[in-house]
Scaffold this motif. Structure first.
Motif, short mmCIF file in Angstrom:
data_model
loop_
_atom_site.label_atom_id
_atom_site.label_comp_id
_atom_site.label_asym_id
_atom_site.label_seq_id
_atom_site.Cartn_x
_atom_site.Cartn_y
_atom_site.Cartn_z
N SER A 18 0.85 -1.20 0.00
CA SER A 18 0.00 0.00 0.00
C SER A 18 0.88 1.25 0.00
O SER A 18 1.97 1.26 0.59
N THR A 19 0.42 2.29 -0.66
CA THR A 19 1.18 3.54 -0.70
C THR A 19 0.78 4.49 0.40
O THR A 19 1.24 5.63 0.46
N ALA A 20 -0.12 4.03 1.30
CA ALA A 20 -0.59 4.90 2.39
C ALA A 20 0.55 5.21 3.35
O ALA A 20 1.40 4.35 3.63
N LYS A 21 0.57 6.42 3.86
CA LYS A 21 1.60 6.83 4.83
C LYS A 21 1.36 6.08 6.14
O LYS A 21 0.23 6.02 6.64
N LEU A 22 2.42 5.50 6.71
CA LEU A 22 2.26 4.64 7.88
C LEU A 22 1.90 5.42 9.15
O LEU A 22 1.17 4.91 10.00
N ARG A 23 2.45 6.60 9.32
CA ARG A 23 2.13 7.43 10.48
C ARG A 23 2.30 8.90 10.11
O ARG A 23 2.84 9.22 9.04
N ALA A 24 1.87 9.72 11.00
CA ALA A 24 1.92 11.17 10.74
C ALA A 24 3.36 11.63 10.57
O ALA A 24 4.29 11.04 11.16
N GLN A 25 3.53 12.67 9.77
CA GLN A 25 4.86 13.20 9.51
C GLN A 25 5.51 13.70 10.79
O GLN A 25 6.70 13.50 11.00
N LYS A 26 4.73 14.34 11.66
CA LYS A 26 5.27 14.92 12.89
C LYS A 26 4.45 14.47 14.10
O LYS A 26 3.32 13.99 13.95
N GLY A 27 5.02 14.62 15.26
CA GLY A 27 4.28 14.38 16.49
C GLY A 27 4.50 13.01 17.10
O GLY A 27 4.17 12.79 18.27
N ALA A 28 5.05 12.07 16.39
CA ALA A 28 5.21 10.72 16.93
C ALA A 28 6.53 10.57 17.69
O ALA A 28 6.73 9.60 18.42
N GLY A 29 7.42 11.53 17.52
CA GLY A 29 8.72 11.44 18.19
C GLY A 29 9.65 10.43 17.54
O GLY A 29 10.66 10.04 18.13
N ARG A 30 9.32 10.00 16.36
CA ARG A 30 10.14 9.01 15.65
C ARG A 30 10.49 9.54 14.26
O ARG A 30 9.98 10.57 13.83
#
Length: 219
Positions: free
Chosen positions: A59-71
């Protein structure tokens, strides 16, 4: 050149003249090495295959948000960073190398000559078994005091099912027809056992001088 003929007990019973063209050739290590490398390359299947990025279908969906996850930021699941493909990995290919017939024949004569020179060739009258028995085949091999990695060369007509199956269960002893011998198998053996008929067959196949004489006689 005189060559002794032994029986299956290892006793000398006869001798005959061998062809210098086959059994007295000077060694050329570079040429022999070239042929052996080609033979080993031709045995390779070349079927190894690894995934490329274009072969991975996620899938081409982004796995998590660009910012805010601390990773670290991460895009789609098909990213090579996540370990689903190999950079510059192996893919199906042919390892085949062509060797000229003259070179192949010359290398074979050289290794045969080297084996005879080093005392690693034994000519026996015949090698046959009346029944299928690994025990009897093993006793013959012990009487001849053969080392590990011995190659037994037989004339095509001498090969039968009883003999092949009897020797098959003995470690480090292999058989081959005289018309199928090759540089690698001879180099990879510690001892050559050749029957009288196989010896004649080798000279008939690989000695061009014998063929020429035969052609003249026919004329």
């Amino acid at each position: 050149m005189k060559v002794d003929v032994k029986n299956i007990k290892g006793e000398v019973i006869d001798n005959f003249t061998a062809s210098d063209f086959i059994w007295k050739q000077p060694m050329n290590e570079i040429l022999v090495h070239q042929v052996v490398v080609a033979q080993l390359s031709n045995k390779r299947q070349g079927t190894s295959n690894t995934l490329r990025r274009r072969d991975v279908n996620y899938s081409t969906a982004k796995l998590r948000a660009q910012k805010g996850a601390g990773r670290a930021r991460v895009g789609s699941r098909s990213s090579h960073v996540l370990g689903n493909s190999v950079a510059h990995g192996p893919h199906p290919r042919s390892y085949n190398q062509k060797i000229q017939k003259k070179v192949k024949k010359a290398s074979l004569r050289m290794v045969l000559s080297e084996k005879l020179k080093g005392g690693e060739v034994m000519v026996i009258d015949k090698f046959e078994l009346k029944e299928l028995s690994s025990k009897k085949a093993s006793s013959v091999i012990k009487s001849l005091d053969l080392p590990k990695k011995t190659l037994i060369v037989l004339q095509k007509s001498e090969i039968d099912e009883k003999l092949i199956k009897s020797i098959k269960n003995i470690d480090d002893i292999t058989t081959i027809a005289s018309n199928l011998i090759n540089t690698y198998d001879i180099m990879n053996s510690n001892q050559l056992i050749i029957t009288r008929e196989a010896f004649k067959s080798i000279e008939e196949i690989w000695d061009s001088n014998i063929k020429k004489k035969g052609d003249k006689d026919e004329d």
